[in-house]
Design an enzyme around this catalytic site. Structure first.
Site, PDB file in Angstrom:
ATOM      1  CB  SER A  89      -0.888   0.073   1.114  1.00  0.00           C
ATOM      2  OG  SER A  89      -0.063   0.285   2.321  1.00  0.00           O
ATOM      3  CB  SER A  91       0.177   3.199   4.741  1.00  0.00           C
ATOM      4  OG  SER A  91       1.166   2.276   4.973  1.00  0.00           O
ATOM      5  CE  LYS A 146       0.409   1.580   9.252  1.00  0.00           C
ATOM      6  NZ  LYS A 146       0.028   2.206   7.945  1.00  0.00           N
ATOM      7  CB  SER A 254      -1.108   5.938   7.361  1.00  0.00           C
ATOM      8  OG  SER A 254      -0.348   5.152   8.423  1.00  0.00           O
TER       9      SER A 254
END
Length: 306
Positions: A89, A91, A146, A254
């Site tokens: 993705s 994010s 992350k 996100s």
């Protein structure tokens, strides 16, 4: 899926390892004894074909014996040193893009067994600014990636698209630190967009680490959906001991700790350290080729991750 593959890999390694040991210490010596006994019954030398026929293991023994070293090497490499992941993705844009294939260092945060993930050797812990892969707390079957923003004991505020961090007060501190704004400087308007809305690129510095992030200036903070925690403001997060607070670099696109809370230390998989391959999948909507076939290789993206 990664957990199931790890279990499968452990089982295959165990089975092939047992067969390898049985062949090395029992079956192969038995074949040698059989060769010696056959040789003793013959007046002349046995032909090479006969010797090979006696000494060669059957395929159901030879195949596991041949693949065991390879499988064992893959298990050790994947479980304790490096594991490859694909970014699914956007994010973590602009640091990581959809189509990036990354290497995750699993040694940096301690060695864990590949199935139950119990740590048996302490090596180190994440630092603020690290890009980490972890098991999503609300569904450990899913891997998330992350950036670490808050360490155990920190308090974090995300206000007006800017981070403020109050580091944990240590016993050695004469005076506990107060909130400090994380340095964030405008870099440029970008070609990146979120549903047609242009994104602004900033450079942020956390300690000795610098990275870029994206902000959608037209979207208001979704504070009403933030993780609720007693004793804090609506946009404030107090990181419990043994946990980490993480956010995506693509701030307004996100699903991160702002919305579901904190990452337990035992959920950490490792630190994302490098992009080893990057594919572009952009193609015209009317293209007859499937979406999963790459259109080009982004060689410029291969390298270390900031």
């Amino acid at each position: 899926m990664a957990v199931y593959f790890s279990i499968f890999l452990v089982i295959v390694t165990a089975i092939t390892g047992i067969i390898w040991l049985a062949d090395k210490f029992y079956l192969a010596p038995q074949r040698q004894l059989k060769l010696a006994a056959t040789q003793a019954q013959c007046e002349g030398e046995l032909s090479d074909d006969v010797v090979d026929k006696i000494l060669d293991a059957p395929y159901f023994i030879d195949t596991p014996v041949q693949i065991f070293p390879v499988i064992a090497f893959v298990l050790i490499l994947r479980s304790f040193i490096y594991e490859p992941f694909q970014i699914p993705s956007g994010s973590m844009m602009p640091t990581l893009l959809d189509g990036d294939f990354i290497l995750v260092n699993k040694f940096n945060y301690g060695l864990r067994d590949p199935v139950l993930r119990n740590k048996f050797i302490e090596v180190g812990l994440p630092e603020r600014g690290d890009v980490v892969v972890f098991k999503y707390p609300q569904n450990p079957q899913i891997d998330y990636i992350k950036r670490v923003v808050g360490l155990p004991g920190d308090r974090v505020i995300y206000k007006n698209k800017i981070l403020y961090i109050k580091p944990a007060c240590l016993p050695s501190d004469e005076k506990c630190p107060d909130f400090e704004q994380v340095e964030q400087t405008f870099k440029n308007k970008t070609d990146y967009n979120d549903q047609g809305m242009p994104l602004t690129r900033y450079t942020s510095t956390m300690g000795e680490k610098t990275h870029d992030l994206l902000v959608n200036e037209q979207i208001l903070p979704r504070i009403q959906h933030y993780f609720k925690q007693g004793g804090t403001q609506a946009n404030e997060f107090a990181v419990p001991q043994g946990h980490y607070f993480v956010m995506g670099d693509n701030r307004d696109n996100s699903l991160d700790g702002r919305f579901w809370g904190f990452v337990p230390e035992e959920n950490l998989v490792g630190e994302a350290v490098a992009i080893w391959m990057s594919f572009d999948f952009d193609r015209e909507p009317d293209s007859f080729l499937p979406r999963w076939i790459p259109t080009s290789v982004r060689f410029s993206r291969i390298g270390g991750i900031e």
